[in-house]
Write a protein that holds these residues in place. Structure first.
Motif: not given
Length: 131
Positions: A76-86, A111-117
């Protein structure tokens, strides 16, 4: 209990996912695996990606860009999505697993987990736009 047969193609797909940090789509995986296995079909790539996800050896990420991305790091880890370059990037940060405890306190189910972007502009795009 059925035995899972070893597959050179599945192993190559898993190795490719572990070797990249770009969170490729199935099409990107297919184009790269095809270099080693020229006769592999896109369907085989999809089936093996789904197998890896189902068996906890990869994760799939839907960041709202119309594509499913795959990550060879199932921890489990978190992610970042760039709205410009995708681009889709890993974010290195302290664990926020405690959010499940907070959410469970306010939710009648389990709740058994989550997703963060996280969404915004990556460093390169931010420099272009003078953030």
């Amino acid at each position: 209990m059925s035995t899972i047969r070893y597959s050179k193609q599945r192993e190559a797909i898993k190795d490719y996912l572990k070797s990249v940090t770009c969170h490729p789509t199935a099409d990107t995986v297919y184009l790269n695996i095809q270099k080693t296995f020229p006769n592999i079909s896109l369907g085989t790539v999809y089936r093996n990606l789904n197998f890896l996800v189902e068996h906890g050896e990869a994760i799939q990420i839907d960041c709202g860009d119309g594509f499913v991305h795959f990550d060879g790091n199932p921890i489990p880890h978190n992610h970042f999505f760039c709205r410009a370059c995708k681009c889709l990037l890993d974010i290195k940060m302290d664990s926020i697993e405690h959010i499940d405890i907070i959410a469970n306190a306010n939710f009648p189910g389990k709740i058994e987990g989550h997703t963060v972007i996280f969404h915004g502009l990556c460093e390169k795009c931010c420099q272009k736009e003078h953030c």
